[in-house]
Design a protein around this motif. Sequence first.
Motif, PDB file in Angstrom:
ATOM      1  N   ILE A 181       1.061  -1.096   0.027  1.00 18.97           N
ATOM      2  CA  ILE A 181      -0.136  -0.043  -0.147  1.00 18.97           C
ATOM      3  C   ILE A 181       0.957   1.230  -0.046  1.00 18.97           C
ATOM      4  O   ILE A 181       0.472   2.109  -0.623  1.00 18.97           O
ATOM      5  N   ASP A 182       1.867   1.250   0.843  1.00 13.93           N
ATOM      6  CA  ASP A 182       2.919   2.375   0.764  1.00 13.93           C
ATOM      7  C   ASP A 182       3.326   2.541  -0.849  1.00 13.93           C
ATOM      8  O   ASP A 182       3.592   3.715  -0.938  1.00 13.93           O
ATOM      9  N   THR A 183       3.683   1.578  -1.129  1.00 12.32           N
ATOM     10  CA  THR A 183       4.328   1.740  -2.680  1.00 12.32           C
ATOM     11  C   THR A 183       3.208   2.187  -3.644  1.00 12.32           C
ATOM     12  O   THR A 183       3.558   3.168  -4.494  1.00 12.32           O
ATOM     13  N   ALA A 184       1.695   1.895  -3.419  1.00 14.47           N
ATOM     14  CA  ALA A 184       0.950   2.262  -4.365  1.00 14.47           C
ATOM     15  C   ALA A 184       0.672   3.638  -4.092  1.00 14.47           C
ATOM     16  O   ALA A 184       0.201   4.537  -5.151  1.00 14.47           O
ATOM     17  N   ALA A 208      -2.580   8.194   7.709  1.00 19.68           N
ATOM     18  CA  ALA A 208      -2.958   7.367   8.422  1.00 19.68           C
ATOM     19  C   ALA A 208      -2.801   5.909   8.650  1.00 19.68           C
ATOM     20  O   ALA A 208      -2.905   4.934   9.306  1.00 19.68           O
ATOM     21  N   LEU A 209      -2.187   5.546   7.218  1.00 22.09           N
ATOM     22  CA  LEU A 209      -1.279   4.257   7.146  1.00 22.09           C
ATOM     23  C   LEU A 209      -0.018   4.200   8.150  1.00 22.09           C
ATOM     24  O   LEU A 209       0.107   3.361   8.988  1.00 22.09           O
ATOM     25  N   TRP A 210       0.364   5.419   8.344  1.00 21.73           N
ATOM     26  CA  TRP A 210       1.490   5.500   9.426  1.00 21.73           C
ATOM     27  C   TRP A 210       0.943   4.957  10.843  1.00 21.73           C
ATOM     28  O   TRP A 210       1.693   4.365  11.425  1.00 21.73           O
ATOM     29  N   VAL A 211      -0.210   5.837  11.158  1.00 22.47           N
ATOM     30  CA  VAL A 211      -0.877   5.357  12.340  1.00 22.47           C
ATOM     31  C   VAL A 211      -1.210   3.728  12.294  1.00 22.47           C
ATOM     32  O   VAL A 211      -0.993   2.991  13.336  1.00 22.47           O
TER      33      VAL A 211
END
Length: 798
Positions: free
Chosen positions: A42-45, A68-71
Amino acid sequence: MSIPSARGFHSTPVDPTRVLEEIKRLVLERLAGLPGEFYPAIDTALAAITAGGDANHSPQVVYQAQAALWVLRQHHAAHVMRFRQGIARGFDDFRLLHARDSVDVPLGLIDEGQIDFHLAGQALAASLDHRHSASLDMMGARLDILAGALGAEPSMNPLGPTRLAMAFVDTFEDEQIPELLRTLLFEHYAKALGGVLGELYDAANAVLARGGYGLPAAPDAPAVAASAAAVGASSGSPGAPGPVPATGYSTATQGAAGWGLGQGQHGAGPAGFAGAAGQPAYGGHGHAGSGHAASGTGTGTGGAGWGDGRAGAPGGGAEAPTPAELNELRSMLHAWREGRRDEAPAPRAGTSTGGTPGRRELRLDELVNVASLMQAEPADVFARALAGTGTLAGAIRDQLNTGSRRLGLDPEQISFSAEDEDAIDLVGLLFDALFRSQQLQDRARRMYARLVLPYVKVALTDQQLFVSPTHPARRLFDAITEAVAGNAGNTPQERELLDRATSISQRVVAEYTEDLVIFETAHRELDALLQQQRRRIELQEERAAKATNGRERLNHAREQADTVLARRLSAPPLSPAIAEFLRGSWRHHLVQTWLRDGDDRERLVDAVSLGDALVAADRLAAEGRGSELADHLLALEPRIAECLASSGLDQSAAEHALALLVKGLVYPHTPRDLYPPPPRQAQDDDDERSLWLDPRGSARARPAQVEELRALEAGSWLQISDLKGESLAAKIAWVSPLSDRRLLVNRRGLRVLVATVEELAVMAAAGRLEVGCEPTAFEQAMQHVREQLDRAAGSVAR
């Protein structure tokens, strides 16, 4: 994970609880790492969206998704635990004596920010239902038979798409997730499930068939329907469904948050989501009915969830594979156990390799109940076993037999299954190996003795303990070991660690039933304190390196000074006064100069030249050249005074020492002689080296070993054994710039040994040093277990 039997189908159904537990282990093992496994993708996307300048997503939207992904990454451990609990809860609900009725489930309202998340979960479940309809139809029929054997009503498939979607949605119920990230989460979750569900469903069908819960023959559609009706009738399930309107965005708050309670209404909208392909609406207690997997619409069911009758032959699908490492470990364990059985005169009561004639195997729930009964008992018998007065696995079996007797079970009439034997032996070997590989005190032995039965229960119900490095019980095991290994309680901080670890072990014993949350909570509490301990260890390493560096510099300065002094003492013959001055004050002056100024040539040359000038003064005195001697000493007086001052002498003491020196040179016929070099001073680490380095040097290091060790950088770990055979994990904390020696410290940052690369290579040649070390105490202990079992398996093969 329990390894499925290869002996074929059972004519008499196996204990349904054990079959259900085996399927649960399969599911948890395959899906245990979700949802965190796809965060990198997801980070890459998101990065690709940013780089591509996607017009559909503004930079602000992408930034919000990344934040939000970092959280989510920060909460990864809690999410994994919640996801596993959501899946496990499905199995717990399935084996309830009475299926939960919708009226028993309190309703509430979903937060509007979560509505889209729940709708996405419903769409995912419908898609997976459609894709795996054949396997799900077959599994539904078999699970209905299993539910009947449990005395429960048919219920939702605990590993169906609806349940998996529910678990995923519930995992993030407390998070604020923007739309872009939500889309990517479900997209990658669907991909992750798509890669394993087919194989997982085939494996679950195979386990059900082997357990005696398969269909008698491959039925056609009418036969399947008739069989489903018969199962429903025998289980007391209601007959034909009646249409019930959807309840909108209402939610069942006990595990059904945000899913519509529509009970099978055709054409229900998203808010009244009904289970496609025979899956029930989550939270609803529906009725037996029919559905079409192809269309994705269906009638919600409370049990079997039969589809359109396209069921395959029973027992289809391959055996669920287990990790190769666990397979190999179990094989070695069986060989080890066979070897021990050959040595024993008679089998122990209550033990078995599975299926002892005349004895009934304990069901898993019975064995767990027995372990729970004995969990609160004093653990002295385990402490004695860990002290070496017996085998821990044998002590565990004795305690379980005692508990069985208290519950009215005759240990002579019961036995443990092969899987339970494996779990007991692995826990026993694990704890035994821990005490061989770690420096643990008596207090720690009592602490681990209390934890034996809780870990036996974990191993019986979840063999992820031996597979997953992130398993909560495993992480707590490592944290407790980090807190107590090598901890003698000499400082207030160390005593606080011991006290906290003790209280946590007592809490686990008091509170652990079958919920792993207690391990996760206890680990978080202890790890917070360990963070301070780790910082103290870093400082301890730094202090050890600085102290060793200072000692190395002092020894280097002394060696250099002794070399220079030895040459002056060997020729020409010197008077006692000059020899004494050179061996005392001048040598000390040389050492101080080397320490203060290092290799500053000017200062060193000046200090060395003072010694040469004193030797020349003694020669003048021997030749009776008094006038020249007087002039020479007057010229040297400031430098002699400086030399004496470096020894800490004040003005008066320096003048007195100078007078004694002059007095010794007054008489030309004073006897003169050659003097031996100064004796080697005992090093501070001589005792340390005698513990680790063999003075006989019987082993010879290979050049390749020397070069391999020389290439290791600071921070590398080694496993070393002293001359007594006691093993220790040691880290290269520092490399001396003077001698190229390596400083080794233990896991608490305390100095263990300072040795050259060649000396370490000799230890490696003698089999007392290995490069690398298992990063955690659990893995290190398991490595010892593997080595022990490997040796046993090899001896049995011979």
